[in-house]
Design a protein around this motif. Structure first.
Motif, PDB file in Angstrom:
ATOM      1  N   LEU A   1      -7.075 -25.355   1.594  1.00 21.73           N
ATOM      2  CA  LEU A   1      -6.251 -25.145   0.391  1.00 21.73           C
ATOM      3  C   LEU A   1      -5.962 -23.856  -0.102  1.00 21.73           C
ATOM      4  CD1 LEU A   1      -7.275 -28.348  -1.822  1.00 21.73           C
ATOM      5  CD2 LEU A   1      -5.027 -27.606  -1.216  1.00 21.73           C
ATOM      6  N   ALA A   2      -6.851 -23.074  -0.162  1.00 28.31           N
ATOM      7  CA  ALA A   2      -6.987 -21.571  -0.482  1.00 28.31           C
ATOM      8  C   ALA A   2      -5.911 -20.850   0.479  1.00 28.31           C
ATOM      9  CB  ALA A   2      -8.283 -20.866  -0.407  1.00 28.31           C
ATOM     10  N   VAL A   3      -5.945 -21.212   1.683  1.00 30.95           N
ATOM     11  CA  VAL A   3      -5.196 -20.274   2.690  1.00 30.95           C
ATOM     12  C   VAL A   3      -3.809 -20.894   2.675  1.00 30.95           C
ATOM     13  CG1 VAL A   3      -4.748 -20.044   5.079  1.00 30.95           C
ATOM     14  CG2 VAL A   3      -6.847 -19.941   4.458  1.00 30.95           C
ATOM     15  N   THR A   4      -3.691 -21.977   2.563  1.00 29.42           N
ATOM     16  CA  THR A   4      -2.292 -22.774   2.520  1.00 29.42           C
ATOM     17  C   THR A   4      -1.789 -22.246   1.042  1.00 29.42           C
ATOM     18  OG1 THR A   4      -3.036 -24.646   3.455  1.00 29.42           O
ATOM     19  CG2 THR A   4      -1.093 -24.927   2.224  1.00 29.42           C
ATOM     20  N   LYS A   5      -2.394 -22.229  -0.308  1.00 27.57           N
ATOM     21  CA  LYS A   5      -1.771 -21.602  -1.637  1.00 27.57           C
ATOM     22  C   LYS A   5      -1.126 -20.379  -1.397  1.00 27.57           C
ATOM     23  CE  LYS A   5      -3.919 -24.771  -4.592  1.00 27.57           C
ATOM     24  NZ  LYS A   5      -4.615 -25.087  -5.908  1.00 27.57           N
ATOM     25  N   ASP A   6      -1.845 -19.402  -0.606  1.00 25.10           N
ATOM     26  CA  ASP A   6      -1.437 -18.170  -0.389  1.00 25.10           C
ATOM     27  C   ASP A   6      -0.890 -17.323  -1.619  1.00 25.10           C
ATOM     28  OD1 ASP A   6      -0.758 -15.810   1.301  1.00 25.10           O
ATOM     29  OD2 ASP A   6       1.165 -16.618   1.692  1.00 25.10           O
ATOM     30  N   ASP A   7      -1.911 -17.371  -2.661  1.00 27.38           N
ATOM     31  CA  ASP A   7      -1.623 -16.992  -4.092  1.00 27.38           C
ATOM     32  C   ASP A   7      -2.224 -15.691  -4.437  1.00 27.38           C
ATOM     33  OD1 ASP A   7      -4.017 -17.820  -4.018  1.00 27.38           O
ATOM     34  OD2 ASP A   7      -3.801 -19.248  -5.896  1.00 27.38           O
ATOM     35  N   GLY A   8      -2.656 -15.161  -3.168  1.00 28.11           N
ATOM     36  CA  GLY A   8      -3.203 -13.679  -3.287  1.00 28.11           C
ATOM     37  C   GLY A   8      -4.865 -13.766  -3.755  1.00 28.11           C
ATOM     38  N   CYS A   9      -5.554 -15.214  -3.921  1.00 32.94           N
ATOM     39  CA  CYS A   9      -6.840 -15.235  -4.347  1.00 32.94           C
ATOM     40  C   CYS A   9      -7.704 -15.303  -3.018  1.00 32.94           C
ATOM     41  CB  CYS A   9      -7.045 -16.353  -5.189  1.00 32.94           C
ATOM     42  SG  CYS A   9      -6.293 -15.865  -6.707  1.00 32.94           S
ATOM     43  N   TYR A  10      -7.182 -15.702  -1.978  1.00 36.48           N
ATOM     44  CA  TYR A  10      -8.150 -15.951  -0.707  1.00 36.48           C
ATOM     45  C   TYR A  10      -8.287 -14.732  -0.155  1.00 36.48           C
ATOM     46  CZ  TYR A  10      -9.359 -17.395   4.078  1.00 36.48           C
ATOM     47  OH  TYR A  10     -10.068 -17.457   4.895  1.00 36.48           O
ATOM     48  N   LYS A  11      -9.772 -14.645   0.252  1.00 38.98           N
ATOM     49  CA  LYS A  11     -10.255 -13.390   0.795  1.00 38.98           C
ATOM     50  C   LYS A  11     -10.810 -13.895   2.137  1.00 38.98           C
ATOM     51  CE  LYS A  11     -11.404 -11.281  -3.606  1.00 38.98           C
ATOM     52  NZ  LYS A  11     -12.406 -10.939  -4.418  1.00 38.98           N
ATOM     53  N   GLY A  12     -10.547 -13.001   3.319  1.00 42.78           N
ATOM     54  CA  GLY A  12     -11.230 -13.490   4.461  1.00 42.78           C
ATOM     55  C   GLY A  12     -10.153 -13.441   5.652  1.00 42.78           C
ATOM     56  N   ASP A  13     -10.558 -14.171   6.866  1.00 37.34           N
ATOM     57  CA  ASP A  13      -9.559 -14.373   7.981  1.00 37.34           C
ATOM     58  C   ASP A  13      -8.982 -15.595   7.727  1.00 37.34           C
ATOM     59  OD1 ASP A  13      -8.615 -14.694  10.284  1.00 37.34           O
ATOM     60  OD2 ASP A  13     -10.179 -13.857  11.386  1.00 37.34           O
ATOM     61  N   PRO A  14      -7.539 -15.587   7.628  1.00 38.91           N
ATOM     62  CA  PRO A  14      -6.671 -16.878   7.537  1.00 38.91           C
ATOM     63  C   PRO A  14      -7.125 -17.959   8.653  1.00 38.91           C
ATOM     64  CG  PRO A  14      -5.464 -14.748   7.172  1.00 38.91           C
ATOM     65  CD  PRO A  14      -6.818 -14.405   7.556  1.00 38.91           C
ATOM     66  N   SER A  15      -7.533 -17.377   9.837  1.00 34.20           N
ATOM     67  CA  SER A  15      -7.537 -18.193  10.923  1.00 34.20           C
ATOM     68  C   SER A  15      -8.987 -19.079  10.785  1.00 34.20           C
ATOM     69  CB  SER A  15      -7.673 -17.526  12.321  1.00 34.20           C
ATOM     70  OG  SER A  15      -8.802 -16.693  12.414  1.00 34.20           O
ATOM     71  N   TRP A  16      -9.767 -18.718  10.003  1.00 27.96           N
ATOM     72  CA  TRP A  16     -11.007 -19.471   9.722  1.00 27.96           C
ATOM     73  C   TRP A  16     -10.566 -20.993   9.201  1.00 27.96           C
ATOM     74  CZ3 TRP A  16     -13.937 -15.303   6.579  1.00 27.96           C
ATOM     75  CH2 TRP A  16     -14.428 -14.257   7.336  1.00 27.96           C
ATOM     76  N   PHE A  17      -9.503 -21.127   8.735  1.00 31.26           N
ATOM     77  CA  PHE A  17      -9.261 -22.635   8.176  1.00 31.26           C
ATOM     78  C   PHE A  17      -7.897 -22.871   8.438  1.00 31.26           C
ATOM     79  CE2 PHE A  17     -12.001 -20.509   5.236  1.00 31.26           C
ATOM     80  CZ  PHE A  17     -13.101 -21.492   5.132  1.00 31.26           C
ATOM     81  N   HIS A  18      -7.494 -24.199   8.859  1.00 29.89           N
ATOM     82  CA  HIS A  18      -6.319 -24.752   9.098  1.00 29.89           C
ATOM     83  C   HIS A  18      -5.297 -24.771   7.818  1.00 29.89           C
ATOM     84  CE1 HIS A  18      -3.199 -27.444  10.846  1.00 29.89           C
ATOM     85  NE2 HIS A  18      -3.411 -28.162   9.919  1.00 29.89           N
ATOM     86  N   ARG A  19      -3.990 -24.064   8.154  1.00 28.40           N
ATOM     87  CA  ARG A  19      -3.048 -24.087   7.042  1.00 28.40           C
ATOM     88  C   ARG A  19      -2.399 -25.447   7.074  1.00 28.40           C
ATOM     89  NH1 ARG A  19      -0.796 -19.782   4.708  1.00 28.40           N
ATOM     90  NH2 ARG A  19      -1.709 -18.475   5.985  1.00 28.40           N
TER      91      ARG A  19
END
Length: 215
Positions: A135-153
């Motif tokens: 969810l955090a990666v999908t929202k893409d609101d600037g709050c996610y930290k880390g490698d986006p590939s760690w999670f499924h968008r």
């Protein structure tokens, strides 16, 4: 891990099946994300299901994690305690679960407090954290930290016209035709037909082979 007596019979068999669902690779990914996301000097736990449980079971890191997914000043959990008291730890886990659901994690992906605190189902804990990360990666609101590939968008929901807008649009299109008719009786019939057609379209039936006024 909380001290519990040995499991026997069916209980032990069920527990072994649950433990087989636990994924050591996901554990490593989740540990890395939590450390990066919280942005603090957090000690990396030794590998293993029991160590992962011990690392999270007081609820402190979970509360920091969900807070980090919000802009500063908008954190959902106002006070985070590092208390050693069991009820305080379980309370914080519950606070995290409630905040995760508000954030958007589906109820079916939310683990139970005892799944973590008593180590009953750490695979369920992994599932909740993976859903939260996605969810955090999908929202893409600037709050996610880390490698986006760690999670499924997650796929974004199409921004369809809401039913009320469909009704208004269909009625507006029909109004142009109605204004061209002289007979009051014919106008009345056209109005009735337009309303029925609008509601039919708004219900989604127009996508199942029915007439679509926009075609």
């Amino acid at each position: 891990m909380a001290n519990r007596g040995p499991s026997y019979g069916l209980s032990r068999e069920v527990q072994e099946k649950i433990e087989q669902k636990y994924d050591p690779e996901l554990e490593s990914r989740l540990v890395n994300w939590i450390i990066v996301q919280c942005g603090e000097q957090i000690e990396h736990p030794p590998p293993g299901r029991q160590h992962f449980q011990t690392w999270l079971m007081d609820g402190t890191l979970l509360c920091k994690l969900i807070n980090s997914l919000y802009p500063k000043g908008n954190e959902p959990i106002a006070k985070i305690s590092e208390s050693k008291m069991a009820f305080k730890q379980m309370e914080q886990i519950s606070q995290f679960l409630k905040a995760a659901e508000i954030y958007g994690v589906r109820t079916t992906d939310i683990f139970q407090t005892v799944d973590l605190w008593e180590g009953k189902d750490m695979a369920a804990v992994q599932r909740t954290l993976m859903a939260l990360g996605s969810l955090a990666v999908t929202k893409d609101d600037g709050c996610y930290k880390g490698d986006p590939s760690w999670f499924h968008r997650l796929p974004r929901r199409p921004e369809n016209v809401i039913p009320s807008q469909k009704v208004e649009r269909t009625q507006a299109n029909s109004g142009q035709v109605i204004s061209m008719v002289d007979s009051e009786e014919q106008k009345d019939l056209l109005v009735r037909a337009a309303v029925c057609l609008a509601h039919y379209s708004a219900s989604g039936n127009d996508k199942k082979g029915g007439y679509n006024p926009s075609d």
